[in-house]
Write a protein that holds these residues in place. Structure first.
Motif, PDB file in Angstrom:
ATOM      1  N   GLU A  61       0.814  -1.220   0.000  1.00  0.00           N
ATOM      2  CA  GLU A  61       0.000   0.000   0.000  1.00  0.00           C
ATOM      3  C   GLU A  61       0.847   1.269   0.000  1.00  0.00           C
ATOM      4  O   GLU A  61       0.302   2.368  -0.155  1.00  0.00           O
ATOM      5  N   SER A  62       2.148   1.130   0.155  1.00  0.00           N
ATOM      6  CA  SER A  62       2.971   2.302   0.465  1.00  0.00           C
ATOM      7  C   SER A  62       3.653   2.949  -0.734  1.00  0.00           C
ATOM      8  O   SER A  62       4.494   3.826  -0.562  1.00  0.00           O
ATOM      9  N   GLY A  63       3.305   2.566  -1.954  1.00  0.00           N
ATOM     10  CA  GLY A  63       3.936   3.177  -3.119  1.00  0.00           C
ATOM     11  C   GLY A  63       3.544   4.637  -3.299  1.00  0.00           C
ATOM     12  O   GLY A  63       2.512   5.097  -2.779  1.00  0.00           O
ATOM     13  N   ASP A  64       4.347   5.367  -4.071  1.00  0.00           N
ATOM     14  CA  ASP A  64       4.056   6.787  -4.278  1.00  0.00           C
ATOM     15  C   ASP A  64       3.117   7.043  -5.448  1.00  0.00           C
ATOM     16  O   ASP A  64       2.641   8.168  -5.635  1.00  0.00           O
ATOM     17  N   ILE A 110       0.297   8.089 -11.885  1.00  0.00           N
ATOM     18  CA  ILE A 110      -0.047   9.503 -12.063  1.00  0.00           C
ATOM     19  C   ILE A 110       0.471  10.014 -13.403  1.00  0.00           C
ATOM     20  O   ILE A 110      -0.230  10.732 -14.131  1.00  0.00           O
ATOM     21  N   ALA A 111       1.695   9.628 -13.765  1.00  0.00           N
ATOM     22  CA  ALA A 111       2.263  10.071 -15.038  1.00  0.00           C
ATOM     23  C   ALA A 111       1.439   9.556 -16.217  1.00  0.00           C
ATOM     24  O   ALA A 111       1.162  10.290 -17.176  1.00  0.00           O
ATOM     25  N   LYS A 112       1.018   8.295 -16.152  1.00  0.00           N
ATOM     26  CA  LYS A 112       0.200   7.731 -17.227  1.00  0.00           C
ATOM     27  C   LYS A 112      -1.173   8.389 -17.271  1.00  0.00           C
ATOM     28  O   LYS A 112      -1.733   8.605 -18.356  1.00  0.00           O
ATOM     29  N   ALA A 113      -1.729   8.702 -16.115  1.00  0.00           N
ATOM     30  CA  ALA A 113      -3.020   9.391 -16.081  1.00  0.00           C
ATOM     31  C   ALA A 113      -2.910  10.771 -16.704  1.00  0.00           C
ATOM     32  O   ALA A 113      -3.803  11.211 -17.445  1.00  0.00           O
ATOM     33  N   ALA A 157      -8.609  12.705 -10.055  1.00  0.00           N
ATOM     34  CA  ALA A 157      -9.159  11.555  -9.339  1.00  0.00           C
ATOM     35  C   ALA A 157      -8.077  10.535  -9.019  1.00  0.00           C
ATOM     36  O   ALA A 157      -8.071   9.944  -7.930  1.00  0.00           O
ATOM     37  N   VAL A 158      -7.145  10.313  -9.942  1.00  0.00           N
ATOM     38  CA  VAL A 158      -6.049   9.369  -9.696  1.00  0.00           C
ATOM     39  C   VAL A 158      -5.190   9.848  -8.538  1.00  0.00           C
ATOM     40  O   VAL A 158      -4.779   9.046  -7.682  1.00  0.00           O
ATOM     41  N   ARG A 159      -4.911  11.120  -8.476  1.00  0.00           N
ATOM     42  CA  ARG A 159      -4.117  11.642  -7.361  1.00  0.00           C
ATOM     43  C   ARG A 159      -4.846  11.438  -6.028  1.00  0.00           C
ATOM     44  O   ARG A 159      -4.229  11.113  -5.012  1.00  0.00           O
ATOM     45  N   ARG A 218      -2.674  -1.491 -19.139  1.00  0.00           N
ATOM     46  CA  ARG A 218      -1.950  -2.610 -18.517  1.00  0.00           C
ATOM     47  C   ARG A 218      -1.756  -2.367 -17.026  1.00  0.00           C
ATOM     48  O   ARG A 218      -1.936  -3.262 -16.212  1.00  0.00           O
ATOM     49  N   GLU A 219      -1.388  -1.140 -16.679  1.00  0.00           N
ATOM     50  CA  GLU A 219      -1.182  -0.844 -15.255  1.00  0.00           C
ATOM     51  C   GLU A 219      -2.477  -1.009 -14.470  1.00  0.00           C
ATOM     52  O   GLU A 219      -2.485  -1.576 -13.373  1.00  0.00           O
TER      53      GLU A 219
END
Length: 244
Positions: A50-53, A58-61, A72-74, A119-120
């Motif tokens: 759960e701890s990823g940044d 966010i870049a793909k969004a 919304a992704v942020r 894919r992500e």
């Protein structure tokens, strides 16, 4: 309704959830938590996940060119980071440390960072569906009030996340013909079955302590995933995961 309008609605939903969290405050951290060591070890591994940044997502969004979706992704990433914080505090209340990393998270992150937003999100959806069943088991089977409180808070968010990702994926699948959707959905199922098997084996002792066999866990995750695939590929069943 256009997707942009849909995602503006999701921004409002995430913001409303954040306002509720602020109003409700944190769990009562002054209570200690008493959990079986295998459950603690399992929570430690989920806390790493759960701890990823969320930087790659966010870049793909952002590249997708929909400002409402990017916002919304942020907000979604912020909820995931809050989950990591809640689990870290739960572990501390039980006298257990967090882990600096785990091999399962490393593998999952590499899968998620394959090129392309679709894919992500497909890989991320697998994690979200597994989390639905895991946190329900932790809420209902931990036998500890603090752990149950933390798990219930996270579970409410995860239910919303599945609907959110289904909306974006449904737009992506819409551009494929029927054969393409079948092939991609089949590959998605293969990846999910491999992942849930690894999780069931790796967390089997904890699941047993929570009152759930490995086989039941796999069956339940498959049922949840079937509904998620239907919502994403056929644009049906989205109401299954709609927040109340």
């Amino acid at each position: 309704m256009k997707d942009g309008a849909d995602f503006a609605t999701w921004v409002a939903r995430f913001e409303a959830a954040a306002a509720r969290r602020r109003a409700d405050g944190d769990p009562g951290w002054r209570r200690s938590a008493c959990l079986h060591r295998s459950v603690l070890a399992s929570i430690q591994r989920f806390q790493v996940g759960e701890s990823g940044d969320g930087a790659a997502l966010i870049a793909k969004a952002d590249e997708a060119g929909d400002d409402a979706y990017s916002t919304a992704v942020r907000l979604f990433v912020g909820e995931e980071q809050n989950h990591a914080r809640l689990l870290a505090r739960l572990l501390s209340a039980a006298g257990a440390p967090t882990l600096p990393g785990h091999w399962s998270d490393t593998v999952f992150v590499r899968l998620r960072r394959m090129p392309g937003l679709r894919r992500e999100l497909m890989v991320l959806m697998i994690a979200e569906v597994i989390a639905l069943r895991y946190y329900r088991a932790l809420r209902d089977g931990a036998g500890d009030p603090l752990a149950a409180d933390v798990a219930a808070r996270i579970l409410a968010d995860e239910e919303r996340h599945v609907s959110f990702h289904s909306l974006r994926l449904s737009g992506s699948f819409r551009h494929l013909n029927a054969a393409g959707r079948v092939v991609l959905a089949s590959l998605w199922w293969c990846l999910m079955l491999g992942t849930v098997t690894v999780v069931a084996v790796d967390h089997g002792l904890a699941l047993r302590c929570l009152g759930l066999s490995r086989s039941r866990f796999v069956r339940d995750v498959c049922a949840l995933f079937r509904a998620a695939v239907s919502a994403s590929v056929r644009r049906r069943g989205l109401s299954v995961f709609e927040p109340g």
